[in-house]
Write a protein that holds these residues in place. Structure first.
Motif, mmCIF file in Angstrom:
data_model
loop_
_atom_site.group_PDB
_atom_site.id
_atom_site.type_symbol
_atom_site.label_atom_id
_atom_site.label_comp_id
_atom_site.label_asym_id
_atom_site.label_seq_id
_atom_site.Cartn_x
_atom_site.Cartn_y
_atom_site.Cartn_z
ATOM 1 N N VAL A 192 0.872 -1.410 0.035
ATOM 2 C CA VAL A 192 -0.017 0.063 -0.108
ATOM 3 C C VAL A 192 0.872 1.161 0.068
ATOM 4 C CG1 VAL A 192 -1.656 1.278 1.398
ATOM 5 C CG2 VAL A 192 -2.016 -1.119 1.086
ATOM 6 N N LEU A 193 1.769 1.151 0.749
ATOM 7 C CA LEU A 193 2.807 2.478 0.907
ATOM 8 C C LEU A 193 3.369 2.656 -0.385
ATOM 9 C CD1 LEU A 193 3.995 2.276 4.535
ATOM 10 C CD2 LEU A 193 2.699 3.920 3.713
ATOM 11 N N ASN A 194 3.631 1.517 -0.976
ATOM 12 C CA ASN A 194 4.395 1.723 -2.193
ATOM 13 C C ASN A 194 3.593 1.645 -3.511
ATOM 14 O OD1 ASN A 194 7.569 1.603 -1.651
ATOM 15 N ND2 ASN A 194 6.607 -0.094 -0.352
ATOM 16 N N ALA A 195 2.346 1.770 -3.385
ATOM 17 C CA ALA A 195 1.570 1.935 -4.319
ATOM 18 C C ALA A 195 1.627 3.196 -5.194
ATOM 19 C CB ALA A 195 0.103 2.169 -3.870
ATOM 20 N N GLY B 159 -12.872 3.388 8.231
ATOM 21 C CA GLY B 159 -11.559 3.015 7.587
ATOM 22 C C GLY B 159 -10.575 4.245 7.644
ATOM 23 N N LEU B 160 -11.149 5.589 7.595
ATOM 24 C CA LEU B 160 -10.232 6.622 7.799
ATOM 25 C C LEU B 160 -9.424 6.399 9.144
ATOM 26 C CD1 LEU B 160 -9.157 9.615 7.007
ATOM 27 C CD2 LEU B 160 -11.005 10.368 8.439
ATOM 28 N N SER B 161 -10.023 6.184 10.276
ATOM 29 C CA SER B 161 -9.290 5.850 11.592
ATOM 30 C C SER B 161 -8.525 4.672 11.513
ATOM 31 C CB SER B 161 -10.375 5.459 12.507
ATOM 32 O OG SER B 161 -11.098 6.627 12.734
ATOM 33 N N ALA C 199 -4.619 8.177 -0.462
ATOM 34 C CA ALA C 199 -5.734 8.249 -1.064
ATOM 35 C C ALA C 199 -6.257 6.616 -1.190
ATOM 36 C CB ALA C 199 -5.821 8.999 -2.370
ATOM 37 N N VAL C 200 -5.125 5.842 -1.605
ATOM 38 C CA VAL C 200 -5.307 4.370 -1.923
ATOM 39 C C VAL C 200 -5.716 3.788 -0.515
ATOM 40 C CG1 VAL C 200 -4.258 2.149 -2.646
ATOM 41 C CG2 VAL C 200 -3.913 4.170 -4.001
ATOM 42 N N SER C 201 -5.052 3.888 0.410
ATOM 43 C CA SER C 201 -5.211 2.997 1.590
ATOM 44 C C SER C 201 -6.549 3.453 2.271
ATOM 45 C CB SER C 201 -4.034 3.480 2.535
ATOM 46 O OG SER C 201 -3.989 4.746 2.947
ATOM 47 N N VAL C 202 -6.895 4.623 2.227
ATOM 48 C CA VAL C 202 -7.914 5.003 2.976
ATOM 49 C C VAL C 202 -9.365 4.814 2.363
ATOM 50 C CG1 VAL C 202 -9.456 7.218 3.661
ATOM 51 C CG2 VAL C 202 -6.973 7.276 3.974
ATOM 52 N N ASN C 203 -9.325 4.852 0.933
ATOM 53 C CA ASN C 203 -10.362 4.410 -0.022
ATOM 54 C C ASN C 203 -10.596 2.825 0.172
ATOM 55 O OD1 ASN C 203 -12.229 5.641 -1.807
ATOM 56 N ND2 ASN C 203 -10.428 6.762 -2.348
ATOM 57 N N ILE D 281 -2.724 3.333 11.438
ATOM 58 C CA ILE D 281 -1.859 2.528 11.095
ATOM 59 C C ILE D 281 -0.423 2.953 10.401
ATOM 60 C CG2 ILE D 281 -1.081 0.263 9.625
ATOM 61 C CD1 ILE D 281 -4.038 -0.658 10.132
ATOM 62 N N MET D 282 -0.898 4.144 9.521
ATOM 63 C CA MET D 282 0.069 4.760 8.532
ATOM 64 C C MET D 282 0.170 6.219 8.625
ATOM 65 S SD MET D 282 -0.529 2.164 5.361
ATOM 66 C CE MET D 282 -2.349 2.081 5.686
ATOM 67 N N SER D 283 -0.357 6.763 9.514
ATOM 68 C CA SER D 283 -0.046 8.485 9.559
ATOM 69 C C SER D 283 1.158 8.712 9.758
ATOM 70 C CB SER D 283 -1.060 9.186 10.531
ATOM 71 O OG SER D 283 -0.954 8.422 11.818
#
Length: 461
Positions: free
Chosen positions: A347-350, A375-377, A359-363, A382-384
């Motif tokens: 995800v981080l390397n999307a 989903g936002l939380s 945008a990918v991870s939250v969506n 996890i990744m903020s």
């Protein structure tokens, strides 16, 4: 590692499938989390009490006042007739020629003023049905119209919106509700314009096919023409007060950041950075003022059923926050599992740009859980920190991270198993088969807009 990832995917898939089937997330989330732990060879009870419950409890601690005050404000605005007055005034003034636009604007005004999405749907639907019938527009278009006005740009894009999807990122990025105002306004204009184009196109297509409002519908509302509603300018007063006071308490000389000594907060309450809580304080104060104003607007009418009103509002707030808290607990359990490291890496390397990756991870997580706030939380919990670090390296403002995350949460969250979608269809007496096509179109427009803005923004860094 394949089986570790498969364990997470099985848990996520079952959560989404069973939620779509109507099973309560508050029960499903811990069960699915522990299933993932079991399949991953982890420890069940320590994970449940020390990870799931701890993180769910922290979410309740951070956001319950906003859920509760928002529910009370919305319910009182419904009981005192203000919400109905606003909807009736806008729909009546614009007339049947602009039926879709009038319903969208009525929903937008109520949502941006702090009224909960569910209350907006209940308040606007009777007037939407009446004007759609008068204009002979198919009833099946009402859910998509309400969704555009209440579930999109005023929920998470317009700067200052008091909806929870715009407040959650403040705890992770140290921003406030007015983060990246220009980006939010541009995104709002795009979503509003494209959404209106879609709905008007659907209306014209139905007219060419001689499809009218239709007959034999369920849940047809009855409007009492003799009901005494407050005047429009009085009805919008609580909304305006919430909007203005939230801004003043966020960005002015009387901002909440000046209310307490930072050293005292750090020493006594262990608040290392006041910026992470100021937005919540601002909104709590603003909603409290809005509630008092709404009460005074028609106290005699509200006071008759005040105990019932408060009980209903509190029950709704409790269910909403514990559903979301359960999803947050689920996400925090998942992030401790071995398979998540590989998922996080992908995800981080999307994208090398944190805005697109965010945008990918939250969506994705909002779509899977069927909840924008859930989903936002999960994504930010996890990744903020990773996004903040990458943004700092590239010179990207935390405010831009906030706005992209908030808008992305309102993208694919409205899949068929989303609670707001199911409730909206129940209110209008329509089915997924009849009306979900237009809701999904609005969902696609919102999602595409987020990636467009994130992509364009990435060219500047």
């Amino acid at each position: 590692m394949f089986f570790q990832i498969l364990a997470i995917l099985i848990a996520l898939g079952l959560l989404m499938f069973l939620a779509y089937r109507g099973y309560p997330v508050i029960i499903l989330a811990p069960i699915m989390a522990l299933l993932a732990v079991l399949l991953s060879g982890g420890h069940l009870l320590p994970t449940y009490t020390e990870i799931f419950m701890t993180n769910a409890g922290n979410y309740v601690k951070n956001f319950f006042p906003i859920f509760l005050l928002g529910a009370i404000f919305g319910k009182i605005m419904e009981m005192n007739g203000a919400a109905a007055s606003i909807a009736h005034s806008i729909v009546g003034k614009m007339g049947s020629k602009h039926a879709i636009l009038s319903v969208v604007l009525a929903c937008a005004l109520l949502t941006y003023g702090g009224v909960s999405l569910f209350v907006v749907a209940f308040a606007v639907y009777p007037f939407a049905a009446a004007i759609f019938k008068e204009a002979d527009i198919p009833k099946r278009l009402i859910p998509g119209t309400i969704a555009l006005g209440a579930f999109t740009f005023t929920m998470d894009a317009l700067p200052g919106t008091p909806q929870i999807q715009n407040i959650i990122p403040t705890n992770y990025f140290g921003t406030d509700a007015y983060a990246a105002p220009l980006v939010g306004i541009i995104g709002s204009v795009i979503v509003f314009s494209m959404g209106m184009l879609w709905l008007e196109r659907a209306r014209r297509k139905a007219a060419r096919a001689s499809e009218g409002y239709g007959t034999g519908h369920k849940n047809e509302p009855e409007i009492n023409p003799e009901a005494k509603l407050p005047k429009f300018w009085l009805a919008v007063l609580p909304l305006i007060l919430v909007i203005i006071s939230n801004f003043l308490f966020s960005r002015s000389g009387i901002a909440a950041s000046h209310w307490y000594n930072p050293e005292m907060l750090k020493k006594v309450f262990l608040i290392a950075d006041p910026a992470t809580v100021v937005s919540s304080w601002s909104l709590i104060a603003a909603l409290s003022l809005g509630i008092l104003t709404a009460l005074l607007l028609n106290f005699r009418q509200v006071s008759v059923k005040l105990t019932t009103t408060l009980t209903i509002a509190a029950s709704g707030a409790l269910l909403a926050i514990f559903n979301t808290a359960s999803e947050v607990g689920f996400g925090n359990v998942i992030k401790t599992l071995p398979g998540f490291t590989a998922i996080q890496h992908h995800v981080l390397n999307a994208s090398s740009n944190p805005l697109l990756s965010e945008a990918v991870s939250v969506n994705v997580l909002s779509g899977i859980t069927g909840s924008a706030s859930g989903g936002l939380s999960i994504a930010l919990e996890i990744m903020s920190k990773s996004y903040l670090h990458a943004a700092h390296t590239l010179g990207i403002s935390p405010e831009l991270l906030h706005r992209i995350a908030s808008m992305a949460s309102g993208g694919m969250d409205t899949l068929p198993h989303n609670g707001a979608v199911i409730t909206l269809l129940a209110i209008t007496g329509l089915t997924h088969r009849q009306s979900y096509k237009d809701i999904f179109a609005i969902t696609v427009i919102k999602t595409a807009t987020v990636f467009l803005i994130a992509g364009v923004s990435s060219f500047f860094f």
